[in-house]
Scaffold this active site. Structure first.
Site, PDB file in Angstrom:
ATOM      1  N   GLN A 230      -4.086  -1.644   9.781  1.00 37.00           N
ATOM      2  CA  GLN A 230      -4.183  -2.940   9.109  1.00 37.00           C
ATOM      3  C   GLN A 230      -4.762  -3.988  10.058  1.00 37.00           C
ATOM      4  O   GLN A 230      -4.315  -4.140  11.195  1.00 37.00           O
ATOM      5  CB  GLN A 230      -2.783  -3.359   8.603  1.00 37.00           C
ATOM      6  CG  GLN A 230      -2.776  -4.607   7.751  1.00 37.00           C
ATOM      7  CD  GLN A 230      -3.489  -4.443   6.399  1.00 37.00           C
ATOM      8  OE1 GLN A 230      -3.573  -3.349   5.848  1.00 37.00           O
ATOM      9  NE2 GLN A 230      -4.025  -5.536   5.874  1.00 37.00           N
TER      10      GLN A 230
ATOM     11  N   ASP B 296     -10.841   3.298   4.620  1.00 37.52           N
ATOM     12  CA  ASP B 296     -11.263   1.889   4.530  1.00 37.52           C
ATOM     13  C   ASP B 296     -12.795   1.779   4.448  1.00 37.52           C
ATOM     14  O   ASP B 296     -13.315   0.722   4.104  1.00 37.52           O
ATOM     15  CB  ASP B 296     -10.816   1.125   5.789  1.00 37.52           C
ATOM     16  CG  ASP B 296      -9.518   0.357   5.588  1.00 37.52           C
ATOM     17  OD1 ASP B 296      -9.308  -0.146   4.481  1.00 37.52           O
ATOM     18  OD2 ASP B 296      -8.740   0.263   6.555  1.00 37.52           O
TER      19      ASP B 296
ATOM     20  N   LYS C 178       0.837  -1.198   0.000  1.00 36.02           N
ATOM     21  CA  LYS C 178       0.000   0.000   0.000  1.00 36.02           C
ATOM     22  C   LYS C 178       0.878   1.256   0.000  1.00 36.02           C
ATOM     23  O   LYS C 178       0.634   2.199  -0.756  1.00 36.02           O
ATOM     24  CB  LYS C 178      -0.941  -0.009   1.221  1.00 36.02           C
ATOM     25  CG  LYS C 178      -2.054  -1.045   1.117  1.00 36.02           C
ATOM     26  CD  LYS C 178      -2.858  -1.202   2.417  1.00 36.02           C
ATOM     27  CE  LYS C 178      -3.919  -2.295   2.257  1.00 36.02           C
ATOM     28  NZ  LYS C 178      -4.711  -2.532   3.486  1.00 36.02           N
TER      29      LYS C 178
HETATM   30  N1  GUN Z   1      -7.019  -6.567   6.330  1.00 30.81           N
HETATM   31  C1  GUN Z   1      -7.459  -7.266   5.247  1.00 30.81           C
HETATM   32  N2  GUN Z   1      -8.089  -6.431   4.375  1.00 30.81           N
HETATM   33  C2  GUN Z   1      -8.044  -5.191   4.920  1.00 30.81           C
HETATM   34  C3  GUN Z   1      -8.519  -3.912   4.491  1.00 30.81           C
HETATM   35  O1  GUN Z   1      -9.134  -3.752   3.426  1.00 30.81           O
HETATM   36  N3  GUN Z   1      -8.243  -2.872   5.338  1.00 30.81           N
HETATM   37  C4  GUN Z   1      -7.591  -3.032   6.519  1.00 30.81           C
HETATM   38  N4  GUN Z   1      -7.393  -1.947   7.280  1.00 30.81           N
HETATM   39  N5  GUN Z   1      -7.143  -4.208   6.959  1.00 30.81           N
HETATM   40  C5  GUN Z   1      -7.367  -5.273   6.154  1.00 30.81           C
END
Ligand code: GUN
Length: 294
Positions: A97, A120, A53
């Site tokens: 995350q 998110d 990311k």
């Molecule tokens: N863990 C797995 N997918 C995601 C996501 O889309 N956002 C976040 N913050 N954690 C994740």
């Protein structure tokens, strides 16, 4: 005839190109979008995702700040960091995350993030806005699936979409996004889950099948209607001694068999995964644009 491959890498790279133009326009008024990503602990998959990311941000001109903490970080310290980032003018989007270690409540983390910086789309304010059909931040993986369908020419309007899985990241938010009365949606939606009886009878009815249940290669050719469009959200690690890491990723769909009968299908990897990141970048640019006008 073998299925058309819906190329998530290509579609996500087109989206990133158009984001660059919006980032340049923001730059002309002295704004640079900023994303803060927080990782607690050393979950290997989470480390890979956060690094991907951050790298994707830098590549298109979004500033990224990555905060890594040991797995025993007390919850109040994480909340304090989120409060600080909520106030920080150069940060427009915040993500923590998931999964987080057990002493940290994901619910409290989500509630601590300012809904205006919730790229998110997990905050209950944004979830409520989405259910009310109002513009808001939409969660990245479901949003990426909507984009894959419309940009591959598979408009869900009037189609029967069957979603396998009701998880909080994909199935649960995706269902209302697909049935809302808007362009690129307007589908009839069925959500199947662990208590669904006669699962295969639902899979057989799907014009569009979204597999997001987390079971490696579960969907096989004999279960689906010929001509189905398949979006495979699964990312299951299976052992493979022939690779350097000793494993490889497979989807929830048996690609080799289903691609012989489907109209179109996403590969794993290279389907939904790159779209999730592109949508995070898109939400961050949108957050910066919105915060620039207030
Ligand atoms: N863990 C797995 N997918 C995601 C996501 O889309 N956002 C976040 N913050 N954690 C994740």
């Amino acid at each position: 005839m073998p299925a058309e491959i819906i190329d998530g890498k290509k579609i996500s790279s087109d989206i990133k190109e158009s984001l660059k133009e919006r980032i340049e326009a923001l730059g002309r008024s002295g704004k640079v979008p900023g994303l803060a990503a927080i990782l607690v602990g050393d979950n290997p998959a989470s480390q890979v995702y956060v690094n991907m990311k951050a790298k994707a941000c830098e590549k298109i001109g979004i500033n990224s700040e990555v905060y890594k903490y040991p797995r025993d970080l007390p919850e109040p310290e994480l909340i304090k960091k989120i409060d600080e980032l909520n106030e920080k003018k150069t940060i427009h989007g915040i993500l923590v995350q998931f999964p987080t270690p057990e002493q940290i409540s994901e619910e409290k983390v989500i509630l601590a993030i300012d809904p205006k910086k919730d790229v998110d789309g997990f905050h209950p304010f944004n979830v409520g806005m989405m259910l009310a059909g109002k513009p808001t931040f939409l969660p990245c993986t479901p949003l990426g699936i909507m984009e894959l369908l419309s940009r591959s020419g598979n408009d869900p309007s009037g189609k029967h979409v069957v979603i396998l899985g009701r998880g909080s990241l994909v199935g649960r938010p995706l269902a209302p996004m697909l049935y809302q009365k808007t362009k690129g949606a307007n589908a009839t939606v069925t959500v199947c889950h662990t208590a669904t009886k006669n699962l295969v009878s639902f899979i057989q009815q799907a014009d569009i099948l979204i597999a997001a249940m987390g079971r490696a290669k579960f969907v096989t050719a004999d279960m689906v209607k010929p001509g189905v469009v398949v979006i495979d959200v699964g990312t299951n690690r299976v052992e493979d001694p022939s690779t350097k890491s000793g494993y490889r990723l497979v989807g929830d769909v048996n690609f080799d068999s289903v691609s012989q009968v489907a109209k179109a299908i996403t590969p794993v990897p290279g389907g939904v995964g790159p779209m999730t990141i592109a949508m995070l970048l898109s939400n961050t640019v949108k957050a910066c644009e919105m915060q620039s006008t207030t």
